[in-house]
Design an enzyme around this catalytic site. Sequence first.
Site, short mmCIF file in Angstrom:
data_model
loop_
_atom_site.label_atom_id
_atom_site.label_comp_id
_atom_site.label_asym_id
_atom_site.label_seq_id
_atom_site.Cartn_x
_atom_site.Cartn_y
_atom_site.Cartn_z
N GLU A 69 0.60 9.22 2.97
CA GLU A 69 0.62 8.22 4.06
C GLU A 69 1.94 7.46 4.04
OE1 GLU A 69 -2.70 5.67 2.80
OE2 GLU A 69 -1.29 4.45 1.63
N HIS A 71 3.50 3.40 5.78
CA HIS A 71 3.14 2.15 6.47
C HIS A 71 4.30 1.18 6.31
CE1 HIS A 71 2.12 1.63 2.28
NE2 HIS A 71 1.09 2.46 2.39
N HIS A 75 4.75 -1.01 -1.47
CA HIS A 75 3.93 -0.98 -2.68
C HIS A 75 4.82 -1.24 -3.89
CE1 HIS A 75 0.38 0.58 -0.81
NE2 HIS A 75 0.80 1.81 -0.63
N HIS A 109 4.30 8.73 0.89
CA HIS A 109 4.03 8.65 -0.55
C HIS A 109 2.64 9.20 -0.87
CE1 HIS A 109 2.61 4.88 1.24
NE2 HIS A 109 1.69 4.83 0.28
N CYS A 123 -1.22 -1.83 -8.25
CA CYS A 123 -0.45 -1.74 -7.01
C CYS A 123 -0.50 -3.08 -6.30
CB CYS A 123 -1.01 -0.63 -6.11
SG CYS A 123 -0.12 -0.50 -4.53
MN MN Z 1 0.03 3.42 0.63
#
Ligand code: MN
Length: 159
Positions: A69, A71, A75, A109, A123
């Site tokens: 994914e 975004h 992270h 990732h 995370c």
């Molecule tokens: Mn992610």
Amino acid sequence: MTEKINIRKQPLHRKAHDFRWEGVEELPYKEDKRALFKTITRQTLFSDPELRGELRYFEIAPGGFSTLERHEHVHAVLILRGSGRCLVGKKVLALEVCDLVTVPAMTWHQFRATGGTPLGFLCMVNAARDKPQLPTPRDIAALKEDAQVAAFLSEAAGE
Ligand code: MN
């Protein structure tokens, strides 16, 4: 969202066992049924309206993997347990305990437990964040132009 209420009410959550914490609920990785993933759990360790971030612990069973994914949110990852590999952009990285991984905004990732042990990691994310985007067949094709990335993704898909 019961785990968030517990964390706010109680200043200390002791380690229970094996990367589990008392009063912290172990949750499914995500509810999004469109997303492909395998044998991964999530615990939200810290979440509070006064913090702008959340700290989660994810654990991937041997052979499992997170969703591929991207975004807008970033992270910040600290590997706590086991070993494995991850894809960040066009790089496939080997992971060991105490490694730090940054996933920049809008970067593809995926994390995989390839070491025969659970891969556990913290995370950190923004508390308010955008929903992950999943790759289109065209995105996958573009990623697979790199042989190393192609090999990584083929393993993840169980091909
Ligand atoms: Mn992610």
